[in-house]
Write a protein that holds these residues in place. Sequence first.
Motif, short mmCIF file in Angstrom:
data_model
loop_
_atom_site.label_atom_id
_atom_site.label_comp_id
_atom_site.label_asym_id
_atom_site.label_seq_id
_atom_site.Cartn_x
_atom_site.Cartn_y
_atom_site.Cartn_z
N ARG A 27 -43.57 19.44 -72.22
CA ARG A 27 -43.20 19.13 -70.94
C ARG A 27 -44.39 19.36 -70.12
O ARG A 27 -45.47 20.25 -70.42
CB ARG A 27 -42.09 20.11 -70.43
CG ARG A 27 -40.89 19.99 -71.07
CD ARG A 27 -39.65 21.05 -70.95
NE ARG A 27 -38.87 20.82 -69.62
CZ ARG A 27 -37.98 19.92 -69.68
NH1 ARG A 27 -37.81 19.11 -70.57
NH2 ARG A 27 -37.31 19.84 -68.38
N ARG A 112 -41.65 22.35 -61.34
CA ARG A 112 -40.64 21.80 -62.32
C ARG A 112 -41.58 21.50 -63.74
O ARG A 112 -42.55 21.08 -63.28
CB ARG A 112 -39.90 20.53 -61.82
CG ARG A 112 -39.04 20.92 -60.66
CD ARG A 112 -38.40 19.64 -60.66
NE ARG A 112 -37.65 19.78 -59.18
CZ ARG A 112 -36.88 18.70 -59.00
NH1 ARG A 112 -36.77 17.59 -59.21
NH2 ARG A 112 -36.22 18.80 -57.56
N TRP A 113 -41.05 21.92 -64.73
CA TRP A 113 -41.30 21.28 -66.10
C TRP A 113 -40.42 20.22 -66.32
O TRP A 113 -39.57 20.11 -66.59
CB TRP A 113 -41.13 22.34 -67.11
CG TRP A 113 -42.20 23.53 -67.10
CD1 TRP A 113 -41.67 24.92 -66.32
CD2 TRP A 113 -43.56 23.80 -67.44
NE1 TRP A 113 -42.83 25.75 -66.39
CE2 TRP A 113 -43.78 25.08 -67.18
CE3 TRP A 113 -44.41 22.75 -68.09
CZ2 TRP A 113 -45.14 25.49 -67.44
CZ3 TRP A 113 -45.58 23.20 -68.23
CH2 TRP A 113 -45.94 24.64 -67.97
N LEU A 114 -41.28 19.15 -66.41
CA LEU A 114 -40.74 17.82 -66.68
C LEU A 114 -41.06 17.17 -68.02
O LEU A 114 -42.33 17.27 -68.52
CB LEU A 114 -41.12 16.78 -65.71
CG LEU A 114 -40.97 17.00 -64.22
CD1 LEU A 114 -41.62 16.05 -63.34
CD2 LEU A 114 -39.54 16.93 -63.96
N GLU A 118 -38.35 12.55 -67.72
CA GLU A 118 -37.93 12.93 -66.37
C GLU A 118 -38.88 12.58 -65.44
O GLU A 118 -39.02 13.06 -64.12
CB GLU A 118 -37.59 14.56 -66.49
CG GLU A 118 -36.67 14.96 -67.34
CD GLU A 118 -36.42 16.51 -67.65
OE1 GLU A 118 -35.52 17.03 -67.16
OE2 GLU A 118 -37.62 17.04 -67.93
N LEU A 119 -40.03 12.05 -66.11
CA LEU A 119 -41.14 11.78 -65.01
C LEU A 119 -41.05 11.14 -63.94
O LEU A 119 -41.69 11.16 -62.58
CB LEU A 119 -42.50 11.19 -65.93
CG LEU A 119 -42.99 12.12 -66.99
CD1 LEU A 119 -44.10 11.25 -67.58
CD2 LEU A 119 -43.77 13.21 -66.34
N THR A 121 -38.23 11.18 -62.04
CA THR A 121 -37.10 11.80 -61.16
C THR A 121 -37.63 12.61 -59.98
O THR A 121 -36.72 13.06 -59.28
CB THR A 121 -36.55 12.73 -62.29
OG1 THR A 121 -37.31 13.93 -62.60
CG2 THR A 121 -35.90 12.28 -63.31
#
Length: 141
Positions: A27, A112-114, A118-119, A121
């Motif tokens: 992440r 946030r850890w993505l 999820e990039l 979002t």
Amino acid sequence: MNPGSVNVEEQAAVRIVIGGAIVREGRVLAARRSTPAEVAGRWEFPGGKAEPGETEAEALERELLEELGVRTRALRRLPGAWAVRPGLELHFWAAELLSGEPRPLQEHDELRWLGADELDTVDWIDHDRDVLPHIAGLLGA
């Protein structure tokens, strides 16, 4: 020559800003800006301006300590460079977290850890959005 070993003051009249893609367990860390008003609420990879005499790697490590309270190691520069405004150019580096848990201490109000999926979002600042293909590559996507 490794870009991290070139002093920023050797790079003509352009001041360098470094964004750090801190990767942990597949992440990447994203930070939501709280200032200035024109980018508040949008997301970026944390970092900041290199000071005269600093390498890009040194500048990134210092900025991440100041902004997030963590010790990191700059690993390598990612492809590309973006003109933020005249005389200011943005470079991105991959970095690893050495110690500490990131906290939004300066200029950010949320972290946030993505994961790679999820990039998209979060609402990225335009320059940071441009580097996402390289970030996805760091995450193994």
